[in-house]
Design a protein around this motif. Structure first.
Motif: not given
Length: 371
Positions: A112-131, A219-226
């Motif tokens: 899905e994120q690659e398809a968004r990039r191909q369409r020129g839309e905002p997309a998220f990269w798969n950055g390294p994180r911690y669990a 943002v990916a989670t809780r957009p538009g909230l304070w």
């Protein structure tokens, strides 16, 4: 008549009357005790029934006046600072284990994120994180200062996005929430569901204004909230140099710099608490920061000239850092449904740290319940 009463009380009749009263009192006491026992047993059965049905016990979740949240404080109440030197972070260089039935979801996110990039839309990269594998809490000898050990595994951003679908039906039946979270201690959830750790700060300007930030629409989670003044997620790429574990104070300083263009030497930063948001199974920490000389107007002026991560917040709101105005802001936005789940607790901790628990709780008790 008085003579008869005195005679009855002093003779055999008095003994009988006293015995009768004793029997009645004993029966009433036993009935009251039985009622209490029945009520206690009924409440216990209700709790067990909730757990069997997967309904969470909300008694341990943070609440402030009429504001209820899905956030559970696991350490800290605002009265004591968690020293930077008393936080130990252990990283196991091993990828978090994800169930096979979840792996297609991660592939879907990537596609899905690659398809968004191909369409020129905002997309998220798969950055390294911690669990988060676990959080241990101890106390130092004598002074009993909090001592924290945070255990981390390796994860990535697409795993985080995929596992945020807690209510999506699983191929084998049920959902992630039903299978792993409902009726369980959120602090013991599987690590693959905890592929995020956030730092949050309530930042107070030099002229005593508390900064609130409305999260951006991208943002990916809780957009538009304070949310709080700044919020940043722990990154394996940005918060670790490859030879040492990340540091939470450094994480929060990075977030303040990227979102508000404020440098570390311009404020005092103190860590107050750790928490887990049970709604989305996200771990986090709560800081309070005090700007030494930068005023609210100067913060807004800096933002107008650009900050590295300006897109993460679409608006800043300044509220006088006093108990009344801050609680009024929270109550109004709570009624409007525009608060992130962790904001009330982060702000409450900052208020307690400055004004004391008793003063804050007295004011919170007077907050209107409706309207």
């Amino acid at each position: 008549m008085q003579e008869l009463i005195e005679s009855a009380s002093s003779g055999p009749w008095g003994i009988l009357v006293g015995a009768a009263f004793g029997v009645v009192a004993s029966v009433l006491f036993e009935e009251r005790l039985l009622t209490i026992r029945r009520g206690t047993a009924r409440r216990a059965r209700m709790l067990r029934s909730k757990l069997r049905r997967g309904e969470p016990d909300r008694s341990d979740l943070f609440a402030l006046g009429p504001i209820t949240t899905s956030m559970r404080l696991v350490e800290g109440d605002g009265t004591q600072v968690i020293d930077e030197q008393r936080i130990r972070i252990m990283v196991t260089p091993r990828a978090v284990e994800v169930p096979e039935e979840i792996r297609p979801w991660i592939d879907e996110v990537a596609a899905e994120q690659e398809a968004r990039r191909q369409r020129g839309e905002p997309a998220f990269w798969n950055g390294p994180r911690y669990a988060v594998e676990g959080l241990s809490i101890g106390r130092s000898p004598i002074a009993e200062h909090p001592e924290i050990c945070l255990r981390l595994l390796e994860s990535d951003y697409y795993t985080f996005l995929a596992t945020q679908q807690l209510d999506r039906p699983l191929p084998g039946g049920g959902t992630l929430r039903e299978r792993y979270l409902d009726g369980a201690d959120p602090a013991t959830a599987p690590a693959f569901l905890c592929s995020s750790f956030g730092a949050n700060v309530a930042l107070i300007t030099a002229d005593e204004q508390l900064i609130f930030a409305r999260r951006g629409s991208g943002v990916a989670t809780r957009p538009g909230l304070w949310g709080p003044s700044a919020n940043e997620a722990l990154s394996r790429h940005l918060d670790s140099d490859g030879r040492s574990a990340p540091e939470l104070y450094r994480l929060m300083r990075r977030g303040i710099c990227e979102e508000l263009a404020i440098e570390p030497d311009e404020y005092l930063l103190e860590l107050l608490a750790f928490f887990v948001d049970t709604e989305q199974q996200q771990w986090g920490s709560a800081f309070v920061g005090s700007l030494r000389s930068v005023t609210a107007a100067e913060v807004l002026a800096r933002r107008s000239r650009g900050v590295p991560d300006k897109w993460e917040s679409e608006e800043l709101r300044m509220v006088p850092f006093q108990i009344g105005p801050v609680l009024e802001f929270l109550a109004a936005e709570h009624r409007a449904g525009t608060l992130t789940s962790y904001l009330p607790a982060v702000v409450h901790l900052a208020l307690v740290h400055r004004f004391g628990r008793r003063a804050v709780e007295r004011a919170a008790a007077k907050m209107p319940r409706s309207g």
